[in-house]
Every structure is written in C-alpha cells, then in structure tokens.
Scaffold this active site. Structure first.
Site, mmCIF file in Angstrom:
data_model
loop_
_atom_site.group_PDB
_atom_site.id
_atom_site.type_symbol
_atom_site.label_atom_id
_atom_site.label_comp_id
_atom_site.label_asym_id
_atom_site.label_seq_id
_atom_site.Cartn_x
_atom_site.Cartn_y
_atom_site.Cartn_z
ATOM 1 N N TYR A 119 82.613 -34.458 -84.959
ATOM 2 C CA TYR A 119 82.834 -35.726 -85.802
ATOM 3 C C TYR A 119 81.899 -35.730 -87.088
ATOM 4 C CZ TYR A 119 84.381 -40.176 -87.339
ATOM 5 O OH TYR A 119 85.157 -40.812 -88.348
ATOM 6 N N GLN A 181 90.475 -42.747 -83.618
ATOM 7 C CA GLN A 181 91.627 -41.772 -83.503
ATOM 8 C C GLN A 181 91.213 -40.418 -83.746
ATOM 9 O OE1 GLN A 181 91.152 -44.310 -85.690
ATOM 10 N NE2 GLN A 181 91.572 -43.915 -87.679
ATOM 11 N N ASN A 204 79.870 -44.539 -86.827
ATOM 12 C CA ASN A 204 79.702 -45.831 -86.952
ATOM 13 C C ASN A 204 79.944 -46.506 -85.401
ATOM 14 O OD1 ASN A 204 82.280 -46.355 -86.405
ATOM 15 N ND2 ASN A 204 82.747 -46.861 -88.452
ATOM 16 N N GLN A 249 66.734 -45.870 -95.771
ATOM 17 C CA GLN A 249 67.717 -45.712 -94.710
ATOM 18 C C GLN A 249 68.567 -47.021 -94.389
ATOM 19 O OE1 GLN A 249 68.133 -42.785 -92.757
ATOM 20 N NE2 GLN A 249 67.121 -41.916 -94.571
ATOM 21 N N HIS A 252 72.309 -47.171 -95.175
ATOM 22 C CA HIS A 252 73.244 -46.498 -94.353
ATOM 23 C C HIS A 252 74.450 -47.662 -93.904
ATOM 24 C CE1 HIS A 252 72.673 -42.306 -93.312
ATOM 25 N NE2 HIS A 252 71.373 -42.855 -93.256
ATOM 26 N N GLU A 319 65.581 -43.632 -83.946
ATOM 27 C CA GLU A 319 66.089 -42.354 -83.906
ATOM 28 C C GLU A 319 65.011 -41.448 -84.899
ATOM 29 O OE1 GLU A 319 69.070 -42.994 -86.686
ATOM 30 O OE2 GLU A 319 69.929 -40.770 -86.450
ATOM 31 N N HIS A 320 64.780 -42.069 -85.999
ATOM 32 C CA HIS A 320 63.843 -41.449 -86.851
ATOM 33 C C HIS A 320 62.362 -42.095 -86.749
ATOM 34 C CE1 HIS A 320 67.754 -40.806 -88.938
ATOM 35 N NE2 HIS A 320 67.461 -39.870 -89.073
ATOM 36 N N ASP A 353 67.529 -35.482 -93.032
ATOM 37 C CA ASP A 353 68.888 -35.870 -93.046
ATOM 38 C C ASP A 353 69.776 -34.775 -93.970
ATOM 39 O OD1 ASP A 353 68.538 -38.335 -91.840
ATOM 40 O OD2 ASP A 353 68.597 -39.502 -93.805
ATOM 41 N N HIS A 412 78.970 -27.145 -42.372
ATOM 42 C CA HIS A 412 77.616 -26.354 -42.980
ATOM 43 C C HIS A 412 77.162 -25.408 -42.092
ATOM 44 C CE1 HIS A 412 78.638 -29.475 -45.875
ATOM 45 N NE2 HIS A 412 77.791 -28.999 -46.535
HETATM 46 N N1 LIG Z 1 72.820 -41.409 -85.458
HETATM 47 C C1 LIG Z 1 72.728 -40.477 -86.437
HETATM 48 O O1 LIG Z 1 72.442 -39.214 -85.977
HETATM 49 C C2 LIG Z 1 73.673 -40.629 -87.550
HETATM 50 C C3 LIG Z 1 74.449 -41.838 -87.699
HETATM 51 N N2 LIG Z 1 74.926 -41.989 -88.966
HETATM 52 C C4 LIG Z 1 75.849 -43.403 -89.011
HETATM 53 O O2 LIG Z 1 77.028 -42.920 -89.189
HETATM 54 C C5 LIG Z 1 77.838 -43.997 -89.432
HETATM 55 C C6 LIG Z 1 78.804 -43.673 -90.447
HETATM 56 O O3 LIG Z 1 79.848 -44.807 -90.578
HETATM 57 P P1 LIG Z 1 80.960 -45.135 -91.433
HETATM 58 O O4 LIG Z 1 80.510 -44.860 -92.980
HETATM 59 O O5 LIG Z 1 81.678 -46.458 -91.231
HETATM 60 O O6 LIG Z 1 81.909 -43.815 -91.234
HETATM 61 P P2 LIG Z 1 82.631 -43.239 -89.758
HETATM 62 O O7 LIG Z 1 83.169 -42.049 -90.124
HETATM 63 O O8 LIG Z 1 81.542 -43.211 -88.657
HETATM 64 O O9 LIG Z 1 83.399 -44.462 -89.403
HETATM 65 C C7 LIG Z 1 84.824 -44.739 -90.449
HETATM 66 C C8 LIG Z 1 86.004 -45.041 -89.235
HETATM 67 O O10 LIG Z 1 85.800 -46.235 -88.580
HETATM 68 C C9 LIG Z 1 87.063 -46.748 -88.282
HETATM 69 N N3 LIG Z 1 87.079 -48.098 -88.530
HETATM 70 C C10 LIG Z 1 86.420 -49.060 -89.335
HETATM 71 N N4 LIG Z 1 86.683 -50.302 -89.078
HETATM 72 C C11 LIG Z 1 87.329 -50.179 -87.919
HETATM 73 C C12 LIG Z 1 87.663 -51.511 -87.052
HETATM 74 N N5 LIG Z 1 87.548 -52.628 -87.352
HETATM 75 N N6 LIG Z 1 88.407 -50.962 -85.764
HETATM 76 C C13 LIG Z 1 88.748 -49.765 -85.664
HETATM 77 N N7 LIG Z 1 88.295 -48.856 -86.292
HETATM 78 C C14 LIG Z 1 87.381 -49.105 -87.502
HETATM 79 C C15 LIG Z 1 88.060 -46.167 -89.609
HETATM 80 O O11 LIG Z 1 89.019 -45.499 -88.720
HETATM 81 C C16 LIG Z 1 87.122 -45.204 -90.316
HETATM 82 O O12 LIG Z 1 87.874 -43.970 -90.185
HETATM 83 C C17 LIG Z 1 76.773 -45.120 -90.077
HETATM 84 O O13 LIG Z 1 76.538 -46.113 -89.255
HETATM 85 C C18 LIG Z 1 75.474 -43.985 -90.087
HETATM 86 O O14 LIG Z 1 74.162 -44.910 -89.942
HETATM 87 C C19 LIG Z 1 75.339 -41.073 -89.761
HETATM 88 C C20 LIG Z 1 74.540 -40.000 -89.927
HETATM 89 C C21 LIG Z 1 73.722 -39.474 -88.618
HETATM 90 O O1 LIG Z 2 71.212 -41.222 -88.726
HETATM 91 C C1 LIG Z 2 70.881 -40.252 -89.634
HETATM 92 O O2 LIG Z 2 70.504 -39.091 -89.112
HETATM 93 C C2 LIG Z 2 71.161 -40.136 -90.967
HETATM 94 O O3 LIG Z 2 70.199 -40.796 -91.669
HETATM 95 C C3 LIG Z 2 71.510 -38.760 -91.436
HETATM 96 S S1 LIG Z 2 72.380 -38.859 -93.210
HETATM 97 O O4 LIG Z 2 71.612 -39.794 -93.958
HETATM 98 O O5 LIG Z 2 73.488 -39.793 -93.074
HETATM 99 O O6 LIG Z 2 72.598 -37.641 -93.898
HETATM 100 ZN ZN LIG Z 3 70.014 -41.183 -93.612
#
Ligand SMILES: NC(=O)C1=CN([C@@H]2O[C@H](COP(=O)(O)OP(=O)(O)OC[C@H]3O[C@@H](n4cnc5c(N)ncnc54)[C@H](O)[C@@H]3O)[C@@H](O)[C@H]2O)C=CC1
Ligand SMILES: O=C(O)[C@@H](O)CS(=O)(=O)O
Ligand SMILES: [Zn+2]
Length: 437
Positions: A119, A181, A204, A249, A252, A319-320, A353, A412
């Site tokens: 994803y 989905q 998310n 950060q 985000h 996480e970081h 990142d 056994h």
């Molecule tokens: N822990 C890690 O390693 C990392 C975490 N992240 C995190 O990833 C996340 C990315 O988030 P997004 O930009 O939102 O992209 P995303 O691609 O994770 O989510 C977007 C999708 O959420 C769905 N969505 C939105 N509202 C909804 C609702 N009310 N009900 C059901 N589905 C819904 C939609 O289908 C949309 O396509 C951030 O929280 C970021 O901090 C990003 C990179 C690394």
């Molecule tokens: O949670 C994470 O690792 C993000 O900070 C990565 S990024 O900044 O979305 O590339």
């Molecule tokens: Zn970041």
C-alpha cells in the site's frame, strides 16, 4: 519518578478508534461479499475515481514522460540506498543446517512469500518514497508477485511520480485504488486473481485498521498508522532545529503526535515558544495539519534525569526517535523501544523518510515495543526442517514416546514405537515411565 507534563496532549492513540474500527469492518465485509463492484463503488464514492483499476503499461509510460529528470535522479538516489540497505538486512540472516547430536540434523530455510500487497499512501501528500520502501524491499526479498496500490489523485489516476517509483522499484501490477478498498482488493485478490500473502505499507487510520483486521487471513508488516516523532534533547540542543523537526513531522496530518522528552526546562521554553511561528509559516494545508496535530497530540515532557527520559521514551515507543543530546553513545546503548533512531543533530527524520536508506515504514501506536520496521525478513518465511539417521532415531523416538505418554498423547507415542520396532526388531526399549508424576 518526577515527570512534568509541560504540554500534555488531549488526544491519544485510542481517540476515535471505535468509530474507525466499525467503518472498516463494515467496508471489509461488504467488499468481501460483493467483490470488485463494491470496491469500485467505494473508490468512486471516497476518491472520485471511475477509470480503470489496473494501471496499463501505456499509463506508466505516460507518467514517466511527465516526471522531470532531476526528480527521476532523486528517486534513483533513494531507490539505490533503500535497496542496498534492504539487501544488507536480508543477508544478515541466513539458511543453515546444524548437527544437534550424532546423526540428527536440523536446519533453517528462508522462503520468500508468493504475493505481496504494497500500500502506498496518497490521500494528503504524494508519498513517492513510500513506493520505494515497500516495493523495492519485497523485490529484494525475492517475492514472486508484487502488487502495489495507491489513491488516484485526479482524472489521470495515481500521481505520475508515484507510478514511476512503483515501476522502477519493480511492481508487477499496480492498482489505482486507495484506502480500505485498496487494501481489501489486494487481500482478496480482486482485479489480479492473486490474494496477497502479506499486506505491507503505511497509511491513515482506515488503512492501518484494515490491515489489522485482515491479519491472520494474511500476514501484515505491522501497525504503521499516523506518523509519530519523538525527540530527546538536552541543554546542548539547538531549540530552532528541535522545533523545526517536530513541526516537520506534525504536518503529516491532524492525528500525528510530536513529542519532546527533555531534562531541560530552558529548552522546553525555547522550543514551545518557536513552534506556533514555524507552523504558521508553512503553506496552508500543511499548516492546518500541523496546527491540529500539535494542539491535540503534541507533548513536552520534562524529567529530572536522563534515566527517567529513557523510561518515558521507551513507554511511548515512538515510531521515529531523534537524539539531540550530549553523550550520544550512552543514549544509543540505553534506549530499547523505537522504530528508527536518528542519532545526532546532523541527521533528521525526513532524511530517513525520503532517501538515506533505512526503511520509513515503521511501527506506530506503541508497536515498537514488539517490532521494528519493514525489512526484507518480513517477506521471508523463516522455516525449519529436520532429518536424521536410523541410529539417531533410537534416542529421539524413545524420548518422544515416553514424553508423549506422560502428556497423555498415546497416538504420538506410537509413531515412535513403530519406528523402533521396524529399525531395531527384537530389541527392548523402555517406552513408558512407570513412576507417578
Ligand atoms: N507509519 C509509517 O511508516 C508511515 C505513516 N504514514 C502515514 O500515512 C498516512 C497517509 O494518510 P493519507 O494521506 O490520508 O493517505 P492514505 O492513502 O493512507 O488514505 C487515503 C484514503 O483514505 C480513505 N478515507 C479517507 N476518509 C475516509 C473515511 N471517512 N472512511 C473511509 N475511508 C476513508 C480514502 O479512500 C482515501 O483513499 C498519514 O497518516 C501518514 O502519517 C506515511 C508514511 C509512513
Ligand atoms: O511515518 C513515516 O515514516 C513518514 O514520516 C514517512 S514520509 O514522510 O511520509 O515519507
Ligand atoms: Zn515524514
């Protein structure tokens, strides 16, 4: 333990969780029942996309043509380092066979999974680097089918640079579908006929929860939800850099925690003073996200000693985790719970990142208490085998038979008995322990 919450968050990892859980389980059940049609319906409703789900080679070539040369070079820079680090991690575990006693051999094999679902988030930002982190690592591990998915950004589908990065990193199939989905489609094998053996990648709260609910049916890397940053800083730290890194950060999203752990009240004052200005100075979308994140999830914790800081930081299991302190080696030796550690002011979370080489798909919400981040090993089944000579069977079969009988497992025990009877006809073995236990 003397801990002073200079700033305490009003929300935490469980805020709004029940509602997220409910939405996700309903969506997964509906998509499982109605298949591709339901997944497309959600894609249309949530992300406004009605075009093809499987990305064609023509679309990838058109995307390539839109990516500027400097960006291609930067993606290559990140790809090379991430792949090199993933290969070094893969090579740090190995297959082996050892002789445990004469004639009794046991071994370990590393078998790549057949199909991985990667994803790549794409709701708020174009997460180009995330495409490299998951797809390139799956490929390095030797996964046969690598399926990637991401959110269609506009009428042209997935962001061109994300598509370019997915393709460069080696995705076999790309699905233009995000959120629950997208995850469900990869887990159930929709649009490809190849259900994922493992789902990986950040997202998310909906995406992270969908992976969590599907765990068991397929593997997952870990709970990798909203980004977190923790910084440990003392009097020697530069407050402007510390504040910039926290805000960096927090952009985000509104649910991204940023935590400062310190022994210095003067530093806490200086950082807290700078944060509102740094947030206000960001472009509008980023500023809004960081403002809500710092208001609701931001914390500054002051401790009396560095030992207490270690205890608090390990409890948060960020996480970081950045270290902007004197005596860096002491901290590196003491800390035990974090996804990835950024040692010293010269490095920062954003380097990891985007391009420095360590994987940015990392555990959140306390998952760093029991796991690290994404690595090649997550795509490998570490399996064992054994073989032995007839001579070795003598002791192993007799021990198995006696132990099994004590456990009440007669079936056994007899699998040992028959071998002894066959290999050593006429010989007597004590296969029952007479004493009461
Ligand atoms: N822990 C890690 O390693 C990392 C975490 N992240 C995190 O990833 C996340 C990315 O988030 P997004 O930009 O939102 O992209 P995303 O691609 O994770 O989510 C977007 C999708 O959420 C769905 N969505 C939105 N509202 C909804 C609702 N009310 N009900 C059901 N589905 C819904 C939609 O289908 C949309 O396509 C951030 O929280 C970021 O901090 C990003 C990179 C690394
Ligand atoms: O949670 C994470 O690792 C993000 O900070 C990565 S990024 O900044 O979305 O590339
Ligand atoms: Zn970041």
């Amino acid at each position: 333990m003397a801990i002073d919450y200079y700033k305490k968050a009003e929300k935490n990892a469980s805020t709004g969780y029940d509602q997220t859980q409910e939405i996700v389980s309903r969506m997964l059940a509906e998509i499982e029942a109605d298949g591709e049609a339901k997944a497309k319906e959600y894609c249309q409703k949530l992300d406004g996309w009605e075009g093809d789900v499987v990305v064609s080679r023509e679309q990838i070539e058109a995307a390539k043509a839109k990516v500027p040369e400097q960006l291609k070079a930067d993606i290559q820079f990140a790809y090379e380092r991430v792949s090199r680090f993933a290969a070094a991690q893969r090579d740090s575990i190995r297959e082996f066979e050892t002789e445990l006693s004469p004639g009794l051999f046991a071994g370990q094999k590393l078998i790549p999974m057949e199909t991985a679902g990667c994803y790549v988030p794409g709701g708020r930002y174009a997460h180009i680097a995330s495409a490299i982190m998951s797809v390139a690592t799956a490929r390095t591990a030797g996964v046969k089918n690598v399926i990637a998915c991401s959110v269609p950004r506009d009428e042209n589908g997935i962001h061109p640079a994300i598509l370019y990065a997915m393709d460069l990193a080696g995705a076999d199939t790309i699905l233009q579908m995000g959120g629950v989905q997208g995850i469900a489609s990869m887990a159930f094998g929709l649009f490809t006929g190849k259900p994922a053996d493992i789902l990986v990648g950040p997202g998310n709260r909906f995406v992270a929860e969908a992976k969590r609910q599907l765990f068991g049916r397929c593997g997952i890397d870990m709970f990798a939800g909203p980004t977190e940053i923790g910084i440990i800083a003392d009097d020697s730290a530069d407050p402007h850099i510390v504040a910039t890194d926290l805000v960096g950060q927090a952009e985000h999203g509104p649910d991204s925690p940023a935590w400062l752990f310190t022994t210095s009240r003067a530093l806490a004052d200086a950082v807290s003073e700078r944060i509102p200005g740094l947030i206000a100075d960001l472009p509008e979308t980023q500023s809004k996200a960081a403002d809500a994140a710092w208001r609701d999830y931001g914390e500054i914790v002051i401790c009396d000693s560095r030992e207490e800081v270690v205890e608090v930081s390990d409890r948060y299991a960020s996480e970081h985790l950045e270290l902007q302190v004197e005596d860096l080696d002491w901290w590196v030796a003491k800390l035990t719970s974090y996804g990835s550690l950024f040692v010293g002011e010269e490095t920062t979370v954003a380097f990891g990142d985007k391009c420095s080489g360590t994987n940015h798909i990392l555990p959140t919400k306390g998952a760093a208490r029991y796991t690290g981040g994404l690595c090649a090993q997550k795509f490998l089944k570490i399996v064992t085998y054994q073989r032995q000579s007839r001579e070795a069977t003598r002791d192993v079969a007799a021990t198995t038979a006696r132990l099994s009988r004590c456990e009440g497992m007669e079936g056994h025990a007899r699998t040992g008995d028959v071998r002894l009877a066959k290999y050593y006809p006429g010989e007597h073995f004590d296969l029952v322990i007479d004493e009461e236990v």
